[in-house]
Write an enzyme that holds these catalytic residues in place. Structure first.
Site, mmCIF file in Angstrom:
data_model
loop_
_atom_site.group_PDB
_atom_site.id
_atom_site.type_symbol
_atom_site.label_atom_id
_atom_site.label_comp_id
_atom_site.label_asym_id
_atom_site.label_seq_id
_atom_site.Cartn_x
_atom_site.Cartn_y
_atom_site.Cartn_z
ATOM 1 C CE LYS A 96 37.512 49.084 40.058
ATOM 2 N NZ LYS A 96 36.131 48.542 40.109
ATOM 3 C CD GLU A 118 43.566 49.630 34.503
ATOM 4 O OE1 GLU A 118 44.486 50.454 34.569
ATOM 5 O OE2 GLU A 118 43.022 49.134 35.514
ATOM 6 C CB SER A 385 33.116 45.948 46.261
ATOM 7 O OG SER A 385 32.223 45.314 45.361
HETATM 8 C C1 LIG Z 1 35.853 47.150 39.936
HETATM 9 C C2 LIG Z 1 34.930 46.601 40.908
HETATM 10 C C3 LIG Z 1 35.096 45.303 41.444
HETATM 11 C C4 LIG Z 1 36.154 44.351 40.990
HETATM 12 O O1 LIG Z 1 37.458 44.738 41.222
HETATM 13 P P1 LIG Z 1 38.371 44.130 42.363
HETATM 14 O O2 LIG Z 1 39.701 44.672 42.064
HETATM 15 O O3 LIG Z 1 38.316 42.642 42.258
HETATM 16 O O4 LIG Z 1 37.840 44.597 43.656
HETATM 17 C C5 LIG Z 1 34.209 44.880 42.401
HETATM 18 N N1 LIG Z 1 33.183 45.662 42.830
HETATM 19 C C6 LIG Z 1 32.987 46.892 42.326
HETATM 20 C C7 LIG Z 1 31.840 47.697 42.836
HETATM 21 C C8 LIG Z 1 33.846 47.413 41.356
HETATM 22 O O5 LIG Z 1 33.639 48.641 40.874
#
Ligand SMILES: *Cc1c(COP(=O)(O)O)cnc(C)c1O
Length: 400
Positions: A96, A118, A385
């Site tokens: 993020k 948000e 992610s």
């Molecule tokens: C917020 C988040 C997501 C989901 O958000 P996307 O916009 O779909 O990437 C996925 N993995 C993690 C670790 C997150 O914090």
């Protein structure tokens, strides 16, 4: 760095990915979005600005993140070659921050004193509070009352970082209502406030802008994979909430149809149970939060509350570009259940010593279905992610 000038050239000027996307907002809001789009287009072609963003991503967040060959996981399946793109190693623990640093520097360039955001699980709120502190700006975060209770630790982190957290007590008291409250606040204060949106959703130009800042993920994957394997990956897997980590990982490969792109949606307890967040599998196309997309709804067309074990994937819609890629077959999207994700969370922890976020575990889980079908020379990249410290206490109770 970021991906520019590829042949694939959507969205159009109005923000449409053919049928999906756009900007369905009141007239006075259109002006605000138009200015944002103009300023973003200028910034994106300004090398000085891009270097400023990149230098922070490098020295503050730790980019480039490694493309790690997961030997134990690969041996576990005995086929193909699995690499993990380590977005979990970023500062604040997820991808993020890539987008947040980009948007907050843009906010500063546009003269804003304050950013708003948000948040559902609190991850985007923490990243925004972090960037605001770093760049000397104020930060207000909108969060559902229910999420404030569920995600107590992240609320404390945001406060420690100096952000103000607004509790949203309307509707389901979760992410969807927090989005409405943030948009409402922005409309009333649009001259001094910049809205930092956390995923590849919202009205045009947000999906395009978030994609640009996240495209650094796929661009790094491309270079790292060529360097290590002398070829492009065969598969790229990423989980889909709003779709920002996935579009970030996919975008650099949209001119390379031989690279198979697979997005993993949160099926919750199963796509047929009603307790699900799989909007591509089960949604209908309609307008939500300023853009046309697939949305989970009942027979009357009312938005249905989504469900997933993972707060970061618990959203009833999906970014417009993924709706388009889905419709055109340019990427495929598969559902992964809570249970499959929890098993993958444990598997990766035990095999590789890497505890993934429960969101990312949805992408890891799909290896169970994919690996038996791969060829020995196939290269599979999983976009990890985020890291899973935030989920460990809760998930351990499910694993005993
Ligand atoms: C917020 C988040 C997501 C989901 O958000 P996307 O916009 O779909 O990437 C996925 N993995 C993690 C670790 C997150 O914090």
């Amino acid at each position: 760095m970021f991906v520019k000038n590829i042949k694939y050239n959507l969205p159009d000027k109005e923000g449409f990915f053919v049928e999906s996307g756009g900007a369905f907002v009141p007239e006075n809001f259109k002006k605000v979005l138009k200015r944002l789009d103009d300023e973003f287009e200028k910034a994106k072609n300004d090398e000085k600005f891009l270097n400023e963003v990149y230098n922070l991503l490098k020295d503050y967040s730790g980019r480039p993140t490694p493309l790690y060959f997961a030997k134990n996981l690969t041996n576990h399946y005995g086929k193909g070659k699995i690499y993990l793109k380590r977005e979990d190693l970023n500062h604040t623990g997820a991808h993020k921050i890539n987008n947040v640093i980009g948007q907050t520097l843009l906010a500063k360039r546009m003269g804003a004193k304050k950013i708003i955001a948000e948040t559902g699980a609190g991850q985007h709120g923490v990243a925004s509070a972090t960037a605001a502190t770093l760049l000397g700006m104020e930060c207000d975060v909108f969060m559902g009352e229910k999420d404030i209770i569920r995600q107590h630790l992240n609320v404390e982190r945001m406060k420690l970082l100096g952000a103000k957290v607004h509790s949203v007590d309307t509707g389901t008291k979760t992410l969807s209502d927090a989005c409405d409250a943030a948009i409402d606040y922005w409309l009333r204060h649009s001259d001094e406030v910049f809205y930092v949106l956390g995923s590849a959703v919202g009205p045009h130009p947000y999906p395009k802008m978030v994609r640009f800042f996240q495209s650094i993920i796929g661009n790094e994957i491309k270079h790292q994979c060529l360097e290590k394997e002398n070829k492009l990956p065969d598969y790229i897997l990423a989980c889909i909430g709003g779709g920002s980590n996935a579009i970030g990982a996919f975008y650099a490969f949209l001119d390379n149809p031989e690279v198979k792109l697979i997005g993993l949606e949160a099926a919750g307890e199963g796509v047929e149970t009603g307790k699900t967040a799989a909007s591509l599998a089960k949604g209908k196309k309609m307008i939500l939060h300023g853009k046309r997309q697939y949305v989970l709804c009942d027979e009357k067309g009312n938005v249905k509350e989504s469900y997933s074990i993972s707060a970061g994937l618990d959203y009833p819609g999906c970014g417009p570009e993924h709706c388009y890629l889905h419709d055109m077959g340019l990427a495929t999207y598969e559902p992964v259940t809570d249970n499959e994700a929890v098993q993958a969370f444990a598997r990766l922890s035990r095999l590789e010593g890497i505890i993934p976020a429960i969101e990312s575990a949805h992408a890891v889980a799909y290896l169970e279905k994919l690996m038996p079908k791969t060829k020995p020379e196939d290269i599979v990249v999983v976009n990890l992610s985020g890291r899973g410290d935030k989920d460990t206490e809760r998930l351990l109770q499910l694993l005993v």
